[in-house]
Scaffold this motif. Structure first.
Motif, PDB file in Angstrom:
ATOM      1  N   LEU A 211       6.035  20.746  15.304  1.00 54.75           N
ATOM      2  CA  LEU A 211       6.227  22.168  15.027  1.00 54.75           C
ATOM      3  C   LEU A 211       5.241  23.020  15.816  1.00 54.75           C
ATOM      4  CD1 LEU A 211       6.803  22.109  11.157  1.00 54.75           C
ATOM      5  CD2 LEU A 211       8.499  22.561  12.933  1.00 54.75           C
ATOM      6  N   GLU A 212       4.004  22.591  15.872  1.00 55.13           N
ATOM      7  CA  GLU A 212       3.024  23.330  16.658  1.00 55.13           C
ATOM      8  C   GLU A 212       3.358  23.281  18.143  1.00 55.13           C
ATOM      9  OE1 GLU A 212      -1.837  23.439  17.349  1.00 55.13           O
ATOM     10  OE2 GLU A 212      -0.898  21.853  16.137  1.00 55.13           O
ATOM     11  N   ARG A 213       3.838  22.140  18.593  1.00 57.05           N
ATOM     12  CA  ARG A 213       4.205  21.998  20.001  1.00 57.05           C
ATOM     13  C   ARG A 213       5.404  22.874  20.367  1.00 57.05           C
ATOM     14  NH1 ARG A 213       4.939  16.921  19.691  1.00 57.05           N
ATOM     15  NH2 ARG A 213       2.738  16.359  19.906  1.00 57.05           N
ATOM     16  N   CYS A 214       6.292  23.061  19.420  1.00 58.94           N
ATOM     17  CA  CYS A 214       7.474  23.892  19.662  1.00 58.94           C
ATOM     18  C   CYS A 214       7.194  25.377  19.471  1.00 58.94           C
ATOM     19  CB  CYS A 214       8.619  23.460  18.743  1.00 58.94           C
ATOM     20  SG  CYS A 214       9.232  21.795  19.069  1.00 58.94           S
ATOM     21  N   ALA A 216       6.068  26.919  16.637  1.00 59.10           N
ATOM     22  CA  ALA A 216       6.434  27.430  15.317  1.00 59.10           C
ATOM     23  C   ALA A 216       5.305  28.288  14.747  1.00 59.10           C
ATOM     24  CB  ALA A 216       6.744  26.277  14.369  1.00 59.10           C
ATOM     25  N   GLN A 217       5.669  29.249  13.902  1.00 59.90           N
ATOM     26  CA  GLN A 217       4.711  30.135  13.282  1.00 59.90           C
ATOM     27  C   GLN A 217       4.119  29.493  12.019  1.00 59.90           C
ATOM     28  OE1 GLN A 217       3.700  32.995  14.704  1.00 59.90           O
ATOM     29  NE2 GLN A 217       5.089  32.525  16.414  1.00 59.90           N
ATOM     30  N   GLU A 218       3.065  30.136  11.500  1.00 60.18           N
ATOM     31  CA  GLU A 218       2.376  29.602  10.327  1.00 60.18           C
ATOM     32  C   GLU A 218       3.288  29.561   9.107  1.00 60.18           C
ATOM     33  OE1 GLU A 218      -0.662  28.104   7.874  1.00 60.18           O
ATOM     34  OE2 GLU A 218      -0.338  28.135  10.031  1.00 60.18           O
ATOM     35  N   ASN A 219       4.177  30.527   8.967  1.00 60.77           N
ATOM     36  CA  ASN A 219       5.083  30.537   7.820  1.00 60.77           C
ATOM     37  C   ASN A 219       6.091  29.402   7.868  1.00 60.77           C
ATOM     38  OD1 ASN A 219       6.602  31.424   9.942  1.00 60.77           O
ATOM     39  ND2 ASN A 219       7.146  33.399   9.037  1.00 60.77           N
ATOM     40  N   GLU A 220       6.240  28.738   9.008  1.00 65.18           N
ATOM     41  CA  GLU A 220       7.117  27.576   9.117  1.00 65.18           C
ATOM     42  C   GLU A 220       6.325  26.278   9.008  1.00 65.18           C
ATOM     43  OE1 GLU A 220      10.519  25.758  12.181  1.00 65.18           O
ATOM     44  OE2 GLU A 220       9.366  27.556  12.704  1.00 65.18           O
ATOM     45  N   ILE A 221       5.066  26.279   9.435  1.00 63.80           N
ATOM     46  CA  ILE A 221       4.260  25.057   9.416  1.00 63.80           C
ATOM     47  C   ILE A 221       3.702  24.791   8.021  1.00 63.80           C
ATOM     48  CG2 ILE A 221       2.184  23.971  10.349  1.00 63.80           C
ATOM     49  CD1 ILE A 221       2.625  25.498  12.917  1.00 63.80           C
ATOM     50  N   PHE A 222       3.217  25.835   7.340  1.00 61.78           N
ATOM     51  CA  PHE A 222       2.549  25.637   6.059  1.00 61.78           C
ATOM     52  C   PHE A 222       3.458  25.005   4.995  1.00 61.78           C
ATOM     53  CE2 PHE A 222       0.950  27.119   1.922  1.00 61.78           C
ATOM     54  CZ  PHE A 222      -0.316  26.575   1.963  1.00 61.78           C
ATOM     55  N   PRO A 223       4.748  25.410   4.845  1.00 62.54           N
ATOM     56  CA  PRO A 223       5.599  24.732   3.849  1.00 62.54           C
ATOM     57  C   PRO A 223       5.766  23.244   4.126  1.00 62.54           C
ATOM     58  CG  PRO A 223       6.580  26.824   4.489  1.00 62.54           C
ATOM     59  CD  PRO A 223       5.444  26.588   5.425  1.00 62.54           C
ATOM     60  N   VAL A 224       5.838  22.875   5.395  1.00 63.48           N
ATOM     61  CA  VAL A 224       5.951  21.452   5.727  1.00 63.48           C
ATOM     62  C   VAL A 224       4.675  20.718   5.317  1.00 63.48           C
ATOM     63  CG1 VAL A 224       6.259  19.801   7.614  1.00 63.48           C
ATOM     64  CG2 VAL A 224       7.558  21.928   7.594  1.00 63.48           C
ATOM     65  N   ARG A 252      -7.254  25.106  16.454  1.00 62.88           N
ATOM     66  CA  ARG A 252      -6.635  25.593  17.690  1.00 62.88           C
ATOM     67  C   ARG A 252      -6.145  27.034  17.533  1.00 62.88           C
ATOM     68  NH1 ARG A 252      -5.086  19.933  18.081  1.00 62.88           N
ATOM     69  NH2 ARG A 252      -3.339  20.264  16.653  1.00 62.88           N
ATOM     70  N   MET A 253      -5.667  27.349  16.338  1.00 62.82           N
ATOM     71  CA  MET A 253      -5.254  28.729  16.095  1.00 62.82           C
ATOM     72  C   MET A 253      -6.447  29.685  16.170  1.00 62.82           C
ATOM     73  SD  MET A 253      -2.551  28.177  12.960  1.00 62.82           S
ATOM     74  CE  MET A 253      -2.589  29.915  12.582  1.00 62.82           C
ATOM     75  N   LEU A 254      -7.604  29.239  15.655  1.00 57.84           N
ATOM     76  CA  LEU A 254      -8.790  30.092  15.691  1.00 57.84           C
ATOM     77  C   LEU A 254      -9.244  30.367  17.118  1.00 57.84           C
ATOM     78  CD1 LEU A 254     -10.895  28.687  12.724  1.00 57.84           C
ATOM     79  CD2 LEU A 254     -10.275  31.060  13.076  1.00 57.84           C
TER      80      LEU A 254
END
Length: 704
Positions: A211-214, A216-224, A252-254
């Motif tokens: 998801l990070e490689r594609c 994806a935003q935080e609202n999509e990664i956090f539920p997973v 990495r986001m920071l």
């Protein structure tokens, strides 16, 4: 409709055994469209003919099971359109060269895969053999060809037959991540993978990375990420990988974040992730020990370099020391961080804290050697000398303990008692709280034993009382049968009473003869704050340098038998005692002990004049002081016997009999006998004296 057929070709058109059905349905649809076009509409009809022709030629280039039938149908259709394709010498004559070469390649692929397809289609192979045919033979051959689309089809065929085989999902997702790299397909495949195999932590970890490689935003990664923690993984290492993967993503986001407000929010979320990871692993896997300390090293490093907070990093290590301070890895990691920051003083203070602690195995020796090496590399000569003075006694203590354990282990081995768990288990140091818990457990167990019929703990008098009660009950029953039985019973009861007195006297004499040795404690040192692991022999060796040592008495818990941390050391003279007191605050096994002169008179109660120190079981000598004489005079004036009894009212109702020499006063108003109410007046009896008031009592005492 045409778009739907194109999608179906991408999904199943490459299936070697069944894909031709999709192609045939597509051709039939386009041919039906061609028949609907009017003959005079030449341009539209010509375009539709080209569409049907392209479908035939595309199908001929794809390895499918019925290539011969497809070529025959194509030649017949071309003849209907007035075009000659192929002859007796060459069935591909008239086709474009690229179609001819692709057709030849497709035929070679079909011939190579045909045996495998027959094995799969036969249905005789078992699950293991079928999976082997897919993974090793078919998928391997397709991966060698380098066509990602065909490889994906083979994987999908295998997944359809083995949907909960985690090994297959892992290989499939790995291939998609490294070769196909289509975000929509990768997300879909990973969602299906974790749905079919939610117990595989590696799939969740790869899913988060994908998801990070594609992008994806935080609202999509956090539920997973939240679902992964609730998926029921089996091992703590899998959960640890998930927490570390999440921390990596936030880090990495920071680094890529430019807005300071959002950066602080992400930093807070990162600390919460670390804290949640620590609490989660401690709660659900309390016995898990991570020797590498990945989580805490990472946490402390980010606190220093990303959060610029050295105190927070030290707090991470300090909290870890509270729970896992018996591990040398914890202290070495703490020291390593301080050295990385060039905090030499702080690192030295950590060595001073840990060198005397109790570690597993040879951890104490290791930390002592590490301290000396540290002082050689970073400290001055004075620092090194001070470290040597600290380390040498500690190493001597450790070697003495090891020798004692070896001797003890040899004795156990020689007696034939061997325990594998005792040879391999690592015993953590026990503190005062654990010793108190053991004591409470033993006390509780002893209390329960008394309720289970352990008559050995009952006193002799209690057993005699129960015997008397049973004898009386027997008397009542036997009196009804034999009236003369009463005399016999009276004689027996008198004999029982005399035997009871004799038993008490013999018991007192036995207890007096079995008393322990009396110590005067005149030349004795009182030692406290002794480490629990110290033995009498080690304490004797510690005070032997003072000279004149006579005896060592270490106090132990009466229930558990463990040392209480205090002892009495007896010496021959005051001079030797004074030399021993000089050892006050010296360290024994890393703990400063307290040595003081024992004062035997402190805490002893002084006996009163004219009274015995302790009364016997059947009563003792009565006091003969002035107060007792006044009490006797008062009894005479009240016409009450000295050893008699007085019935007084009780605040809860009923009557209480006051007996013995301690009954020196009569209440203001005597209680009426049973049967008289509170409002009824008691009739006066002949010769009865009226109750006296408090003033009258006071005058009587003054007159005496």
């Amino acid at each position: 409709m045409r778009a739907l057929f194109e999608r179906s070709l991408g999904a199943a058109g490459l299936h070697l055994a069944e894909g031709w059905k999709v192609w045939e349905a597509y051709r039939e649809f386009e041919q039906a469209v061609l028949l609907t076009i009017a003959e005079d509409n030449i341009e539209t009809k010509s375009k539709q003919v080209d569409i049907v022709r392209s479908i035939f030629r595309r199908q001929l280039t794809v390895p499918l099971a019925n290539h011969a039938d497809t070529l025959r149908d194509y030649r017949e259709w071309e003849e209907q359109q007035g075009t000659k394709v192929g002859d007796e010498a060459d069935e591909l004559a008239g086709l474009p060269p690229n179609v001819v070469s692709s057709y030849a390649k497709a035929m070679k692929v079909c011939s190579k895969y045909k045996p495998i397809e027959e094995l799969i289609a036969s249905g005789k192979a078992g699950d293991a053999e079928l999976l082997h045919n897919y993974q090793v033979l078919y998928i391997g051959l397709e991966e060698d060809t380098g066509d990602p689309a065909r490889v994906q089809v083979i994987y999908e065929r295998a997944i359809a037959d083995f949907p909960i085989t985690s090994e297959l999902w892992l290989k499939y997702t790995e291939y998609l991540d490294s070769n196909l790299k289509v975000p929509s397909i990768i997300k879909t495949v990973y969602a299906r993978a974790v749905q079919n195999c939610p117990w595989v932590g590696e799939l969740w970890k790869r899913y988060l990375l994908a998801l990070e490689r594609c992008g994806a935003q935080e609202n999509e990664i956090f539920p997973v990420y939240e679902k992964s923690l609730q998926s029921g993984l089996q091992t703590p290492t899998e959960y640890l990988d998930l927490f570390l993967t999440r921390a990596d993503s936030l880090r990495r986001m920071l680094k890529s974040e430019s807005n300071e407000t959002e950066k602080q929010a992400d930093l807070k979320q990162l600390w919460e992730t670390f804290d949640h990871a620590s609490q989660f692993l401690t709660t659900y896997f309390p016995d898990y020990v991570d020797r590498s300390l990945q989580l805490y090293r990472y946490w402390a490093r980010l606190a220093v370099h990303l959060g610029n907070d050295v105190m927070a990093a030290r707090g991470v290590w300090e909290n870890l020391i509270k729970s896992s301070g018996w591990m040398t890895e914890v202290w070495k990691g703490y020291i390593s961080m301080e050295l990385e920051l060039r905090n030499i003083k702080e690192a030295r203070s950590i060595y001073r804290r840990c060198y005397s602690r109790k570690f597993e195995a040879n951890g104490a020796e290791l930390m002592c050697d590490e301290w000396l090496r540290f002082e050689r590399e970073y400290g001055s000569l004075e620092d090194y000398d001070r470290a040597v003075l600290k380390v040498r006694p500690r190493l001597a203590e450790v070697k003495a303990m090891q020798l004692a354990q070896e001797v003890k282990g040899g004795a156990v081995h020689s007696s034939g008692v061997t325990t594998q768990a005792a040879a391999t288990a690592v015993e953590r140091p026990k503190g005062r709280e654990s010793l108190q818990k053991e004591r409470d457990q033993v006390v509780t167990s002893n209390k329960r034993k008394r309720g289970l019929g352990h008559k050995d703990y009952d006193a002799l008098s209690k057993r005699q009382k129960s015997t008397k009660r049973s004898t009386k009950e027997t008397i009542i029953v036997n009196q009804e049968k034999d009236p003369n039985q009463q005399e016999k019973v009276d004689t027996e009861m008198k004999a029982d009473k005399s035997m009871s007195r004799i038993g008490h006297q013999s018991e007192d004499s036995k207890s007096s003869t079995s008393k322990q040795q009396v110590y005067t404690d005149r030349c004795t040192a009182f030692v406290s704050n002794i480490p629990f692991e110290v033995t009498e022999e080690q304490l004797h060796e510690f005070f032997s340098s003072s000279g004149g040592l006579k005896d060592v008495r270490m106090l132990r818990d009466r229930y558990t038998g463990r040392p209480r941390g205090i002892a009495y050391i007896e010496f021959e003279s005051e001079d030797f005692l004074s030399a021993a007191i000089q050892k006050n605050r010296q360290k024994l096994f890393g703990r400063p002990i307290s040595v003081a002169q024992s004062n035997p008179d402190m805490g002893r109660s002084k006996p009163t004049h004219g009274a015995t120190a302790r009364h016997g079981r059947g009563g003792g000598s009565r006091p003969t002081d002035e107060r007792t004489e006044k009490l006797e005079i008062l009894h005479d004036k009240l016409d009450q016997p000295r050893g008699g009894s007085v019935m007084v009212g009780h605040r809860r109702g009923g009557h209480v009999k006051l007996t013995g020499s301690n009954t020196f006063a009569v209440p203001r108003r005597l209680v009426k006998p049973l049967g008289w109410g509170a409002s009824e007046q008691r009739p006066a009896e002949a010769g009865e004296e009226a109750p006296k008031s408090n003033e009258e009592f006071r005058k009587l005492l003054l007159q005496s």
